[in-house]
Design an enzyme around this catalytic site. Structure first.
Site, mmCIF file in Angstrom:
data_model
loop_
_atom_site.group_PDB
_atom_site.id
_atom_site.type_symbol
_atom_site.label_atom_id
_atom_site.label_comp_id
_atom_site.label_asym_id
_atom_site.label_seq_id
_atom_site.Cartn_x
_atom_site.Cartn_y
_atom_site.Cartn_z
ATOM 1 N N CYS A 120 1.877 8.643 1.935
ATOM 2 C CA CYS A 120 1.584 7.880 0.724
ATOM 3 C C CYS A 120 2.064 8.444 -0.608
ATOM 4 O O CYS A 120 2.934 7.853 -1.249
ATOM 5 C CB CYS A 120 0.087 7.624 0.664
ATOM 6 N N HIS B 113 -2.506 7.494 -6.842
ATOM 7 C CA HIS B 113 -2.159 8.569 -5.900
ATOM 8 C C HIS B 113 -1.086 9.533 -6.396
ATOM 9 O O HIS B 113 -0.410 10.179 -5.600
ATOM 10 C CB HIS B 113 -1.748 7.949 -4.562
#
Length: 483
Positions: free
Chosen positions: A39, A102
């Site tokens: 990710c 993120h």
């Protein structure tokens, strides 16, 4: 989400009518890749147009280790990186991120410090619930301030999988688009939902509606949401002036399979690996009146291309003071052209493999360690290819393993080292690797240091909610990255 999760890519239960319609009205890109098999680095690559090894989203704590941004990470997206929204802002765009950021959660890494005007979502994944003593629950932000925490104010039922987060994210998207259209304002929306990341969730109306279980329920809700967003653009009369792209940050996480993991179709392994299942992603481009309907492309594409393509659409040039790895895909998408370019598969600080044309050369192979595998952690469940899906890091730099992905998309049959075909392809790819390494200046690694004191104890806005938590003493340590 995996390459094999959508009906348009061959998923047999055909439960994604809206994304399949999007593909029928636009272009399917069958050979589209993320820049990393997990990710955070792939998201950093999407927004900077640069490989994670250049933008700092990697670790040197161990060789060829995947790393991301858990709560205790000290690093994040460096100020020296130029993000897509920062550049679009200069061209008068209003930019919003909805969902998972993120790219670091300390104040200097906040999305609104890096070109976004608005944010509704979270700095980390929806792990938890935590006890708020050893580990705080993850915050959700509206713009600069947190408005609550997962599991406390934003419920996720781990027993049933019920959560209405995707519906909240959908409504935010529709409202943002309406507002920009009303003020005739050009906009960039980064809709980064995370329902298909374990622990998987879906809202009540979608629970139990898929043949594929809870994961399928989450995919169906995402599909329904994409359909509503596209319809909204059409109803507002701006669909022919809006470029939309759908893709994933990495392949399906087979470690979460079968109940909470997706499908990588015919490809080998999944998330965390540099086999095709870890890095080839579903991709659909949609722009009515511009992209010929029902188009299919075998262009080698990358999430980093979305950086260059978006700048091109906005009439901007990519920054000339740094190496940009993304290319402008507009000639591909609008005119059906093919651009010759390689795909580099990195795992942390190591170039693991390279694809050129239909050939893919592996310079290193590794799925996950014997130690993890013996504990039941498996990134390639049910898939074992001798000498390929290795549980130790195997070096092949002097004699790369070579696959022809046209004849063998599942990477099961390495070509014979003695064959003329092997020698010709490896010679070509070796030249590309030499060129690549000659221009490679690695960024300062951001994912090396962890410290419990930097976790989400007291995010901005916690005072108003009475949700500030006491941080422990600072104790920086090297992060441990087993994969």
């Amino acid at each position: 989400m995996g390459w094999g999760d959508l009906g348009a890519f061959g998923e047999p239960s055909k439960e994604t009518p809206n994304l399949d319609q999007m593909a029928a009205e636009g272009m399917l890109l069958l050979d589209f890749y993320t820049a990393s098999p997990l990710c955070s680095p792939s998201r950093a690559a999407l927004l900077t147009g640069r490989l994670p090894v250049r933008n700092g989203f990697y670790t040197t704590n161990g060789h060829a280790r995947n790393a991301y941004t858990p709560q205790d990470i000290v690093g994040g997206i460096p100020d020296s990186e130029l993000l897509l929204p920062e550049l679009l802002k200069k061209a008068g765009y209003t930019n919003k991120i909805i969902g998972k950021w993120h790219l670091g959660h300390r104040p200097q890494f906040h999305p609104l410090q890096h070109g976004f005007h608005e944010w509704f979502g979270s700095p980390n994944c929806h792990f938890g619930p935590y006890d708020n003593r050893e580990r705080p629950n993850i915050p959700l932000y509206r713009d600069w301030e947190m408005i609550g925490r997962y599991y406390e104010d934003f419920k996720i039922d781990l027993k049933t999988g019920e959560a209405n987060l995707t519906q909240l994210y959908l409504q935010e998207a529709l409202d943002f688009i309406s507002k920009q259209q009303a003020s005739q304002q050009p906009f960039f929306l980064y809709w980064a939902i995370d329902a298909t990341h374990a622990p998987v969730y879906a809202s009540k109306q979608f629970l139990g509606t898929s043949q594929r279980g809870l994961y399928g329920d989450a995919v169906r809700e995402i599909d329904d949401s994409v359909g509503k967003i596209l319809k909204h653009l059409q109803q507002l009369g701006i669909s022919e002036n809006t470029f939309v792209f759908f893709t994933s940050d990495n392949g399906a996480a087979l470690i979460s399979a079968p109940t909470q993991g997706g499908s990588n179709g015919p490809f080998l392994c999944g998330k965390q690996t540099t086999f095709e299942g870890g890095m080839r992603a579903p991709a659909i481009a949609w722009w009515p009146g511009h992209i010929p309907a029902g188009a299919v492309s075998h262009q080698l594409g990358s999430v980093m291309d979305l950086f260059s393509t978006s700048l091109s659409l906005a009439g901007l040039q990519p920054p000339s003071d740094r190496q940009i790895d993304g290319i402008d895909l507009l000639p591909v998408i609008l005119q059906g052209k093919l651009i010759d370019r390689p795909i580099f598969y990195y795992r942390g600080n190591e170039l693991m493999a390279v694809r050129a044309g239909l050939y893919k050369a592996h310079y290193w192979t590794w799925s996950n360690s014997w130690e993890e595998h013996s504990k039941g952690i498996d990134f390639c469940p049910g898939q074992s290819v001798a000498g390929v899906t290795t549980h130790t890091q195997e070096e092949h730099t002097y004699l790369p393993l070579l696959f022809h992905l046209g004849r063998d998309p599942g990477e099961k049959y390495p070509l014979s080292f003695a064959s003329e075909e092997y020698q010709r392809a490896v010679e070509h790819i070796s030249g590309l690797v030499q060129q690549h390494k000659a221009t490679l200046v690695p960024g300062q690694p951001q994912l090396n240091v962890c410290d419990q004191a930097v976790m989400n104890w007291s995010p901005p806005g916690c005072e108003k909610l009475g949700k500030c938590l006491k941080a422990p003493e600072s104790d920086p340590k090297k992060c441990s990255w087993p994969h």
